[in-house]
Scaffold this motif. Structure first.
Motif, PDB file in Angstrom:
ATOM      1  N   ALA A 193      35.556  83.352  57.015  1.00 55.42           N
ATOM      2  CA  ALA A 193      34.648  83.475  58.160  1.00 55.42           C
ATOM      3  C   ALA A 193      35.093  82.447  59.184  1.00 55.42           C
ATOM      4  O   ALA A 193      35.311  81.286  58.849  1.00 55.42           O
ATOM      5  CB  ALA A 193      33.204  83.234  57.746  1.00 55.42           C
ATOM      6  N   LEU A 194      35.251  82.883  60.418  1.00 54.06           N
ATOM      7  CA  LEU A 194      35.645  81.987  61.506  1.00 54.06           C
ATOM      8  C   LEU A 194      34.810  82.354  62.725  1.00 54.06           C
ATOM      9  O   LEU A 194      34.869  83.487  63.206  1.00 54.06           O
ATOM     10  CB  LEU A 194      37.142  82.134  61.811  1.00 54.06           C
ATOM     11  N   LEU A 195      34.002  81.413  63.201  1.00 53.48           N
ATOM     12  CA  LEU A 195      33.080  81.668  64.304  1.00 53.48           C
ATOM     13  C   LEU A 195      33.319  80.670  65.429  1.00 53.48           C
ATOM     14  O   LEU A 195      33.559  79.483  65.182  1.00 53.48           O
ATOM     15  CB  LEU A 195      31.634  81.559  63.850  1.00 53.48           C
ATOM     16  N   ILE A 196      33.270  81.169  66.653  1.00 56.74           N
ATOM     17  CA  ILE A 196      33.379  80.321  67.840  1.00 56.74           C
ATOM     18  C   ILE A 196      32.193  80.631  68.748  1.00 56.74           C
ATOM     19  O   ILE A 196      31.973  81.782  69.129  1.00 56.74           O
ATOM     20  CB  ILE A 196      34.692  80.565  68.601  1.00 56.74           C
ATOM     21  N   GLY A 197      31.427  79.600  69.080  1.00 56.18           N
ATOM     22  CA  GLY A 197      30.330  79.746  70.024  1.00 56.18           C
ATOM     23  C   GLY A 197      30.669  79.047  71.319  1.00 56.18           C
ATOM     24  O   GLY A 197      31.344  78.007  71.318  1.00 56.18           O
ATOM     25  N   THR A 198      30.245  79.608  72.440  1.00 59.50           N
ATOM     26  CA  THR A 198      30.456  78.968  73.740  1.00 59.50           C
ATOM     27  C   THR A 198      29.152  78.969  74.527  1.00 59.50           C
ATOM     28  O   THR A 198      28.311  79.861  74.364  1.00 59.50           O
ATOM     29  CB  THR A 198      31.548  79.681  74.566  1.00 59.50           C
ATOM     30  N   LEU A 199      29.011  77.951  75.379  1.00 57.03           N
ATOM     31  CA  LEU A 199      27.809  77.821  76.209  1.00 57.03           C
ATOM     32  C   LEU A 199      28.207  77.451  77.625  1.00 57.03           C
ATOM     33  O   LEU A 199      28.908  76.452  77.839  1.00 57.03           O
ATOM     34  CB  LEU A 199      26.886  76.744  75.637  1.00 57.03           C
ATOM     35  N   ASP A 200      27.786  78.271  78.579  1.00 57.41           N
ATOM     36  CA  ASP A 200      27.978  77.965  79.994  1.00 57.41           C
ATOM     37  C   ASP A 200      26.791  77.119  80.434  1.00 57.41           C
ATOM     38  O   ASP A 200      25.669  77.612  80.530  1.00 57.41           O
ATOM     39  CB  ASP A 200      28.051  79.264  80.805  1.00 57.41           C
ATOM     40  N   ILE A 266      25.839  76.908  64.727  1.00 49.57           N
ATOM     41  CA  ILE A 266      26.304  76.881  66.120  1.00 49.57           C
ATOM     42  C   ILE A 266      25.130  77.067  67.075  1.00 49.57           C
ATOM     43  O   ILE A 266      24.985  76.343  68.056  1.00 49.57           O
ATOM     44  CB  ILE A 266      27.378  77.957  66.352  1.00 49.57           C
ATOM     45  N   ARG A 267      24.276  78.051  66.782  1.00 50.50           N
ATOM     46  CA  ARG A 267      23.128  78.325  67.655  1.00 50.50           C
ATOM     47  C   ARG A 267      22.207  77.116  67.753  1.00 50.50           C
ATOM     48  O   ARG A 267      21.774  76.736  68.844  1.00 50.50           O
ATOM     49  CB  ARG A 267      22.347  79.528  67.104  1.00 50.50           C
ATOM     50  N   ALA A 268      21.929  76.497  66.616  1.00 45.31           N
ATOM     51  CA  ALA A 268      21.020  75.358  66.617  1.00 45.31           C
ATOM     52  C   ALA A 268      21.604  74.193  67.397  1.00 45.31           C
ATOM     53  O   ALA A 268      20.876  73.500  68.113  1.00 45.31           O
ATOM     54  CB  ALA A 268      20.730  74.940  65.179  1.00 45.31           C
TER      55      ALA A 268
END
Length: 274
Positions: A193-200, A266-268
């Motif tokens: 599992a590989l996840l990337i989160g981004t936030l503008d 990531i979300r938290a």
């Protein structure tokens, strides 16, 4: 490994010297996979490294990675300080577990075009709004969004004889905050599992890209950081359409569990910052 069925290696110095495509042809970039196992169907290799494309370019519009840019060359990129998403490049590179010899040969384009579910460069390209510039055999060019480039395990949107020339990342995506999470069955195992989160941070837009646990990268976009339940439902719905991937590197149920766990991490993290 010796490819003893190959009869010819073409080393073009310019695009005009690329030969007409025929059965038994294959593009050669780093060759780390191509020479790792028998390829009895191949008769001719077209060496893209002979074209001597610059590995990368930092421009006012963003970052350009040549298809022949090696994983080792990613370390040499000197980007503006406000390109905060560049922080995930090093862990993406490290996710392709290998020695320094492998990183010196393996290429960004080769990792994308091989289209394994665990391909970290595919996750990176989808997460940072990459566009894949493609050369067609007739001399034309076209652009494929990175999130649509991989169709499934070992399947891409490339037509016969097409070559990936480069991946372009827009500056707006590079300025986002980014976080990466990864799970594997062993410390040096292939990604399960590989996840990337981004936030503008200007608009508040949040995006999550999931790879390795699914047959192809999935990108979910939100106008703002979602609630935990909303993210879980969106992720479960997107994964239901393609299924959870499973092989010796991880069972589908375990990959699903780890993906949901890492997605919430990531979300938290971004939710607290927002």
């Amino acid at each position: 490994m010796d490819l003893n069925a190959v009869e010819q290696v073409i080393a073009p110095s310019v695009r005009a010297e690329l030969p007409p495509w025929r059965a038994g042809d294959a593009f050669l970039a780093g060759g780390t996979w191509l020479f790792s196992e028998p390829q009895p169907e191949l008769r001719r290799l077209v060496d893209l490294a002979a074209l001597r494309w610059p590995p990368f370019a930092v421009t006012p519009e963003g970052l350009i990675l040549s298809a022949t840019c090696t994983l080792a060359e990613l370390d040499r990129i000197e980007a503006p300080a406000d390109w905060r998403a560049m922080s995930v490049i090093a862990p993406c590179r490290a996710a392709l577990v290998g020695s320094f010899k492998v990183w010196a040969q393996a290429t960004v384009g080769g990792n994308l075009c091989l289209a394994l579910p665990a391909a970290p460069m595919a996750a990176l390209a989808a997460a940072l709004d990459g566009d894949c510039r493609v050369w067609a055999p007739d001399g034309a060019e076209r652009t494929i969004p990175a999130r649509a480039f991989i169709l499934g395990p070992r399947r891409t949107a490339l037509s016969e004889g097409e070559a990936l020339r480069e991946i372009r990342f827009p500056v707006q995506a590079l300025k986002r905050r980014a976080a990466l999470r990864r799970a594997s069955l062993s410390p040096l195992g292939r990604s399960a599992a590989l996840l990337i989160g981004t936030l503008d941070e200007t608009s508040g837009a949040f995006a999550l890209t999931v790879a390795a646990a699914t047959p192809r990268p999935l990108r979910l976009d939100f106008a703002r950081v979602p609630a935990a339940l909303d993210l879980r439902e969106a992720l479960e719905g997107a994964a239901e359409a393609v299924g959870w991937h499973g092989d010796v590197h991880g069972a589908p149920a375990w990959r699903r569990h780890m993906t949901l766990l890492l997605a919430e991490e990531i979300r938290a993290g971004f939710g607290a910052a927002a």
